[in-house]
Design a protein around this motif. Structure first.
Motif, mmCIF file in Angstrom:
data_model
loop_
_atom_site.group_PDB
_atom_site.id
_atom_site.type_symbol
_atom_site.label_atom_id
_atom_site.label_comp_id
_atom_site.label_asym_id
_atom_site.label_seq_id
_atom_site.Cartn_x
_atom_site.Cartn_y
_atom_site.Cartn_z
ATOM 1 N N ASP A 1 -80.550 19.953 68.138
ATOM 2 C CA ASP A 1 -80.656 21.031 69.123
ATOM 3 C C ASP A 1 -80.010 22.323 68.654
ATOM 4 O OD1 ASP A 1 -82.086 19.419 70.901
ATOM 5 O OD2 ASP A 1 -80.248 18.644 71.803
ATOM 6 N N GLY A 2 -80.099 22.596 67.378
ATOM 7 C CA GLY A 2 -79.608 23.849 66.832
ATOM 8 C C GLY A 2 -78.131 23.895 66.529
ATOM 9 N N GLU B 1 -71.654 21.088 64.464
ATOM 10 C CA GLU B 1 -70.900 21.779 65.510
ATOM 11 C C GLU B 1 -70.956 23.291 65.326
ATOM 12 O OE1 GLU B 1 -67.009 20.120 66.232
ATOM 13 O OE2 GLU B 1 -67.700 18.136 65.598
ATOM 14 N N LEU B 2 -72.086 23.768 64.834
ATOM 15 C CA LEU B 2 -72.281 25.186 64.559
ATOM 16 C C LEU B 2 -72.623 25.923 65.841
ATOM 17 C CD1 LEU B 2 -72.709 27.414 62.362
ATOM 18 C CD2 LEU B 2 -75.103 26.731 62.336
ATOM 19 N N ASP B 3 -72.008 27.057 66.051
ATOM 20 C CA ASP B 3 -72.389 27.928 67.161
ATOM 21 C C ASP B 3 -73.631 28.691 66.689
ATOM 22 O OD1 ASP B 3 -72.733 29.965 69.029
ATOM 23 O OD2 ASP B 3 -70.575 30.189 69.330
ATOM 24 N N LEU C 1 -75.454 31.802 63.083
ATOM 25 C CA LEU C 1 -76.483 31.570 62.058
ATOM 26 C C LEU C 1 -76.764 32.775 61.154
ATOM 27 C CD1 LEU C 1 -79.146 29.380 63.850
ATOM 28 C CD2 LEU C 1 -77.978 28.845 61.708
ATOM 29 N N PRO C 2 -76.847 34.005 61.687
ATOM 30 C CA PRO C 2 -77.163 35.137 60.805
ATOM 31 C C PRO C 2 -76.148 35.365 59.688
ATOM 32 C CG PRO C 2 -77.540 35.739 63.089
ATOM 33 C CD PRO C 2 -76.840 34.402 63.105
ATOM 34 N N GLU C 3 -74.910 34.928 59.873
ATOM 35 C CA GLU C 3 -73.909 35.062 58.820
ATOM 36 C C GLU C 3 -73.772 33.766 58.024
ATOM 37 O OE1 GLU C 3 -73.001 35.896 62.153
ATOM 38 O OE2 GLU C 3 -73.705 37.924 61.734
ATOM 39 N N THR C 4 -73.776 32.649 58.722
ATOM 40 C CA THR C 4 -73.527 31.353 58.084
ATOM 41 C C THR C 4 -74.662 30.946 57.159
ATOM 42 O OG1 THR C 4 -72.224 30.693 60.010
ATOM 43 C CG2 THR C 4 -72.975 28.934 58.545
ATOM 44 N N ASN D 1 -82.888 30.326 65.691
ATOM 45 C CA ASN D 1 -82.243 29.993 66.950
ATOM 46 C C ASN D 1 -83.109 30.331 68.158
ATOM 47 O OD1 ASN D 1 -80.083 29.025 68.514
ATOM 48 N ND2 ASN D 1 -79.304 31.091 68.788
ATOM 49 N N ARG D 2 -84.186 31.057 67.968
ATOM 50 C CA ARG D 2 -85.039 31.422 69.087
ATOM 51 C C ARG D 2 -86.012 30.297 69.390
ATOM 52 N NH1 ARG D 2 -85.214 36.953 66.689
ATOM 53 N NH2 ARG D 2 -87.278 36.500 65.901
#
Length: 168
Positions: free
Chosen positions: A10-11, A112-114, A118-121, A162-163
């Motif tokens: 789930d992202g 456990e990623l917020d 995502l745009p940086e990680t 993420n969208r």
């Protein structure tokens, strides 16, 4: 530059992969031996048998303070999982290695990623994994100028993961 990351769970998990034309033990050594890890990521000090090491990243513009990494799983030469918390966030990382086509397949997962990160990680892990590929191959790894020119532009595509419509 290709985006190789995908979302799982789930992202909340970012998964990225790379292939190597060397045996699994060679890739494992670049993940676990401080002098080889230094070629693409940073160095570590301490005794891994205690379940903790201090990692100092060395690929950044400025060397940071050592970060305490907790070894969650270490199953040579297949699984390495570590946890860390630093000023940039909460890091739950797992690397799985498997023999593949006479070489090695690597999958890195950050759990456990917020999703807002995502745009940086995502581009950061693309850069680090390409640095690992270069280190294993014995070639020059991508530098910070390459990061800015080639990897930062992946930020929008990582944000799109993420969208709900995921227009990649």
């Amino acid at each position: 530059m290709n985006l190789t990351g995908t979302l799982e769970d789930d992202g909340r998990t970012l998964a990225l992969g790379r292939r190597f034309a060397v045996p699994i033990e060679e890739v494992w050594a670049h993940l676990t031996e401080s002098d080889r890890l230094a070629r693409w990521f940073g160095t570590w000090t301490g005794d891994p048998a205690t379940g903790r090491v201090a990692v100092t990243m060395n690929a950044e513009a400025e060397a940071g303070e050592p970060t305490d990494f907790r070894v969650v799983a270490c199953e040579p030469p297949h699984v390495l999982a570590v946890d860390a918390d630093d000023e940039y966030g909460h890091w739950r990382l797992r690397v799985d290695l498997a023999p593949a086509d006479g070489g090695t397949a690597l999958t890195l997962r950050q759990t456990e990623l917020d999703p807002k990160d995502l745009p940086e990680t995502g581009p950061g892990w693309e850069w680090y994994l390409d640095r690992l590929v270069a280190a294993v191959a014995g070639t020059e790894p991508p530098d910070l100028a390459a990061f800015d020119a080639d990897y930062v532009p992946l930020s929008e595509r990582y944000a799109a993961l993420n969208r709900p419509d995921r227009p990649i």
